[in-house]
Scaffold this motif. Sequence first.
Motif, PDB file in Angstrom:
ATOM      1  N   SER A  14     -36.045  33.044   6.207  1.00 14.55           N
ATOM      2  CA  SER A  14     -36.995  32.115   5.624  1.00 14.55           C
ATOM      3  C   SER A  14     -37.464  31.243   7.102  1.00 14.55           C
ATOM      4  O   SER A  14     -37.004  31.043   7.431  1.00 14.55           O
ATOM      5  N   TYR A  30     -29.850  31.595   9.069  1.00 14.33           N
ATOM      6  CA  TYR A  30     -29.942  31.256   6.606  1.00 14.33           C
ATOM      7  C   TYR A  30     -30.352  33.181   6.654  1.00 14.33           C
ATOM      8  O   TYR A  30     -30.897  33.327   7.040  1.00 14.33           O
ATOM      9  N   GLU A  90     -30.011  34.879   3.017  1.00 11.76           N
ATOM     10  CA  GLU A  90     -30.513  35.580   1.700  1.00 11.76           C
ATOM     11  C   GLU A  90     -29.406  36.708   1.517  1.00 11.76           C
ATOM     12  O   GLU A  90     -28.308  36.768   0.422  1.00 11.76           O
ATOM     13  N   LEU A 121     -26.099  28.944   7.208  1.00  8.52           N
ATOM     14  CA  LEU A 121     -26.712  28.944   5.784  1.00  8.52           C
ATOM     15  C   LEU A 121     -26.595  30.037   4.614  1.00  8.52           C
ATOM     16  O   LEU A 121     -27.696  30.813   5.334  1.00  8.52           O
ATOM     17  N   LYS A 122     -25.919  30.506   3.273  1.00  6.70           N
ATOM     18  CA  LYS A 122     -25.805  31.480   2.978  1.00  6.70           C
ATOM     19  C   LYS A 122     -27.110  30.864   1.490  1.00  6.70           C
ATOM     20  O   LYS A 122     -27.171  30.034   0.106  1.00  6.70           O
ATOM     21  N   GLY A 123     -28.032  31.570   1.428  1.00  5.03           N
ATOM     22  CA  GLY A 123     -29.460  31.422   0.140  1.00  5.03           C
ATOM     23  C   GLY A 123     -28.732  32.159  -0.575  1.00  5.03           C
ATOM     24  O   GLY A 123     -28.699  33.653  -1.055  1.00  5.03           O
ATOM     25  N   GLY A 124     -28.837  31.683  -1.971  1.00  4.38           N
ATOM     26  CA  GLY A 124     -28.711  32.215  -2.942  1.00  4.38           C
ATOM     27  C   GLY A 124     -27.166  32.635  -2.829  1.00  4.38           C
ATOM     28  O   GLY A 124     -26.599  34.240  -3.890  1.00  4.38           O
ATOM     29  N   SER A 125     -26.172  31.718  -3.129  1.00  3.16           N
ATOM     30  CA  SER A 125     -24.237  31.660  -3.288  1.00  3.16           C
ATOM     31  C   SER A 125     -24.465  31.655  -4.819  1.00  3.16           C
ATOM     32  O   SER A 125     -23.509  30.949  -5.219  1.00  3.16           O
ATOM     33  N   GLY A 162     -29.933  30.210  -7.282  1.00  2.34           N
ATOM     34  CA  GLY A 162     -30.151  30.779  -5.816  1.00  2.34           C
ATOM     35  C   GLY A 162     -30.474  32.373  -5.500  1.00  2.34           C
ATOM     36  O   GLY A 162     -30.897  33.287  -5.379  1.00  2.34           O
ATOM     37  N   ARG A 191     -31.086  34.977  -7.913  1.00  2.00           N
ATOM     38  CA  ARG A 191     -32.320  35.169  -8.746  1.00  2.00           C
ATOM     39  C   ARG A 191     -33.462  34.720  -7.942  1.00  2.00           C
ATOM     40  O   ARG A 191     -34.779  36.057  -7.200  1.00  2.00           O
ATOM     41  N   ALA A 192     -33.339  33.610  -6.940  1.00  2.09           N
ATOM     42  CA  ALA A 192     -34.597  33.105  -6.668  1.00  2.09           C
ATOM     43  C   ALA A 192     -34.631  34.243  -5.508  1.00  2.09           C
ATOM     44  O   ALA A 192     -35.471  34.087  -5.150  1.00  2.09           O
ATOM     45  N   ALA A 193     -33.902  34.297  -4.345  1.00  2.00           N
ATOM     46  CA  ALA A 193     -33.467  35.255  -3.753  1.00  2.00           C
ATOM     47  C   ALA A 193     -34.230  36.311  -3.493  1.00  2.00           C
ATOM     48  O   ALA A 193     -34.449  37.434  -2.818  1.00  2.00           O
ATOM     49  N   SER A 205     -36.587  37.331  -5.855  1.00  2.00           N
ATOM     50  CA  SER A 205     -37.744  36.723  -5.799  1.00  2.00           C
ATOM     51  C   SER A 205     -38.252  36.448  -4.768  1.00  2.00           C
ATOM     52  O   SER A 205     -39.189  36.362  -3.963  1.00  2.00           O
ATOM     53  N   HIS A 206     -37.722  35.696  -3.841  1.00  6.28           N
ATOM     54  CA  HIS A 206     -38.308  35.739  -2.262  1.00  6.28           C
ATOM     55  C   HIS A 206     -38.619  36.711  -1.666  1.00  6.28           C
ATOM     56  O   HIS A 206     -39.185  37.017  -0.544  1.00  6.28           O
ATOM     57  N   VAL A 247     -34.744  29.208  -2.305  1.00  9.00           N
ATOM     58  CA  VAL A 247     -33.656  29.675  -2.757  1.00  9.00           C
ATOM     59  C   VAL A 247     -32.591  27.909  -2.746  1.00  9.00           C
ATOM     60  O   VAL A 247     -31.779  28.509  -3.731  1.00  9.00           O
ATOM     61  N   ALA A 287     -32.898  26.074  -5.592  1.00  7.19           N
ATOM     62  CA  ALA A 287     -31.497  26.455  -7.051  1.00  7.19           C
ATOM     63  C   ALA A 287     -30.298  26.519  -6.243  1.00  7.19           C
ATOM     64  O   ALA A 287     -29.652  26.224  -7.302  1.00  7.19           O
ATOM     65  N   ASP A 288     -30.259  26.943  -5.362  1.00  2.66           N
ATOM     66  CA  ASP A 288     -28.628  26.634  -4.847  1.00  2.66           C
ATOM     67  C   ASP A 288     -28.160  25.209  -5.182  1.00  2.66           C
ATOM     68  O   ASP A 288     -26.636  24.987  -5.623  1.00  2.66           O
TER      69      ASP A 288
END
Lengths: 482, 482
Positions: free
Chosen positions: A174, A225, A227, A251-255, A259, A261-263, A265-266, B324, B327-328
């Motif tokens: 990101s 960072y 996802e 930092l894991k996004g969508g864990s 999150g 689901r957000a990842a 669409s990101h 993201v 959301a997490d």
Amino acid sequence: MPHQPTAADTRRTLDLAFAPRSVAVVGGVTNTRGMGGGSFLRATKALGIVPAVYGVSPKGGTLEDGSPVYPSLRDVPGDVDYVISAVPASAVLDVLEDARAKNVRLFHLFTAGFRETGDQSRADLEQELLRRARAAGIRILGPNCMGIYSPGGGVNWMADAPAEVGRIGVLSQSGMNASMMVEGGARRGLRFSRAVSYGNALDLIESDFLDYFRDDPGTDLVLCYIEGVRDGPRFVRAMRDLARHKPVAVLKGGSTEAGSRAASSHTGSLAGSAQVWEAVRRQTGFLSVHNVDEILDLAVTVQHLPGVAGDRVAIIGGGGGASVVYADTVDRAGLRMPSFGEASRRRLSEFIPVAGTSVRNPLDAGLMAEGELARAVEILSQDPSVDCCIYHFGVDFGPSRHSGPRRFEERLLTALDQIKRVAARPLVLVMREPQSVDGMEVTVRLQAAIGRAGFAVYPSMERAATALRRYLDWRRDHGAGA
Amino acid sequence: MPHQPTAADTRRTLDLAFAPRSVAVVGGVTNTRGMGGGSFLRATKALGIVPAVYGVSPKGGTLEDGSPVYPSLRDVPGDVDYVISAVPASAVLDVLEDARAKNVRLFHLFTAGFRETGDQSRADLEQELLRRARAAGIRILGPNCMGIYSPGGGVNWMADAPAEVGRIGVLSQSGMNASMMVEGGARRGLRFSRAVSYGNALDLIESDFLDYFRDDPGTDLVLCYIEGVRDGPRFVRAMRDLARHKPVAVLKGGSTEAGSRAASSHTGSLAGSAQVWEAVRRQTGFLSVHNVDEILDLAVTVQHLPGVAGDRVAIIGGGGGASVVYADTVDRAGLRMPSFGEASRRRLSEFIPVAGTSVRNPLDAGLMAEGELARAVEILSQDPSVDCCIYHFGVDFGPSRHSGPRRFEERLLTALDQIKRVAARPLVLVMREPQSVDGMEVTVRLQAAIGRAGFAVYPSMERAATALRRYLDWRRDHGAGA
């Protein structure tokens, strides 16, 4: 695909990407507001390192600084190493065609609107872009990302990123999180070797950058960072290999489910489950965090406290109620608060008054007279039961309080200077987050000065204690890269 | 003891303490710096409500405003309801003797250096003080505390406490934590009915104030900082009774082993174990927090979100990476992120562009055009799957970004005004903590304006989500006082 790039190809491309001889920004270059072609052009020109930086836009015209805007990439004089595309997704294939004609090596797409939309025709366009780039021998960074910040090599996307070169690398799917790490870290005194925002990872993927950072002599610590990963087995190998050489915080996004689901669409990522990710962490040995604040706290910790011997802390600072709550805080975070030895208590009581305060841990002593903070830290750092001192203070000086912020800053920095010479153990500073404009002015000045003086500073006791505990745990389990 | 005060005595004393006809500050009244007699005198005079406020100091002289300093309490003209003692501990018995001669009702000791030092002779002095006060029919507040803030009645110790009267009560064993609640809360738009810092609780104890707050029609919500209680069984009864009438949030100081030792040297309290405290919480039904930030977050929640129906949140704001991570964050905090209904998605996609963003939860849409934020909140608040919307934003506007902070503030406040009229569900705001002086200026203005507009605002998604989850859990289990 006509040609699968080798690791050596990737390495050469990235060497060039971090220090290109020429950069062209295509699309929106005359815009002076918002993120887009104009901001890439301005940020890169502001560093003043890349020999040739061109603006390209069909409308032509001139930039604020008087330099020409070229109607097409083909009109730019000479070859171009590195293109930043800020055109709409519908125009990228045409720009790629022009790029082929100019011997472009790396094509970075700020342009978004591909696979991440969930739309099949847009996912197909993304694949077509990759096919044509491969055929042309051009590497793709992105799409849907901010690209590269390289203060030593001259590429930049951020208005507030430092021009000075540091030794921290950033790898972020990101752009916003990359900016928050670099710009937010800069305010805490951190400096960076390079940062990459890589978005959809169509061609250059996460592990390409992990490998690069592993071999990069300018990078001592890597903040990530992520996802989702494009190549799982390779990621595990690359991350393990990197983490063996230097500390890596991720930092894991969508864990979580939301999150994840957000990842999707990101960046169109399949984020994977928290369990899988935790297994990867154990196998590879990175430091795991939950948000950008925590990753910066860890960066401060790794940078300034590599030698901290253990988890026994002495707390020093003003306010009985704060001292009690902070003692609870560090205990709850899993640090220990030893009782001071008899010798320390005797030496401290020589200059710390007893009424309303006490010579115990936490030491309830606020703004001490000249030299007293340094003396207290010196004494406690010689106490065999103490691994680390933490001094907490606030900087909201109301109208009637003390002798004013400037005087406090001078005294603190003088004390830190003395402490560097006399203290046998590290000192950590907790400067509570300011509540006033005056307090923020002090904070901005002091954060930078404390970092320059070589001390770790955090905005709350929770964050200091959490970072220290996390770092100690990681060093115990995976300390090889430390 | 010659006379054990009754509940009615205590009530009358406290009525007078919160709105005295005359106050005398004894000791250090000409000091213009630091906490002491001078700061109590200035803060109380600044409210301009108490008819007679006297300064007393053996040296005599005059105050900054030209009024006389009386050499002894006995020299003050007329009776005195309320004395604030800022003399050394060794002088308090003499001042008490003078107070008896002036028909003083309440004797507050800012003076410290008693039982909390751990010294037997000082603990004996404290007991002698109580014995003599009882004999004289004088009640004691403290010692070792900041006393009373009563914006309606005119007593105050804080330079930055608001003059306006609100509906939140504060009861704190620590003066610093009381100040942080009142002054810090004020910056977040909270206003207070009264605050008490009660220190060693020699005579007036925690439950006296809990009873008072229970019956106080001016107080809707009570925030407490408690290290130890003087009378356990009475505390459980008083707290249960208070929590039945109104929400109570409690920060327990000394709930860990390290914190308990610190509490003992702060206010001489026996803090008790975390297990005992947790049992008390279950029996009495207060809201439990870990630090001052959390207690203020809860106050904001109770004040602005009493009607929130459940834990299904819609997140709105700019930045794919932030979306993201947020959301997490809410998932990890135990809130739910529903998918939007088909109708909401269709209506939102009429004005939210698709490239690089997506009409999903979280809704990745940053600074929206005029009216769009209000429109999005209106649509989502009509979605049967959504209980609450959360809008996140930052206020560090760098040199090249957007149209400047003033414009952003105007747009946001206009949107909030519209949202109040059209939204069927509450909106929560997350304004990320500022990193720059400019950002702090915006924050100071906006926090107050958002609070005045009747919306809850938090400095991070973690803190918003934690407070909302905690409030929902508490309402489910103990909602009678809500």
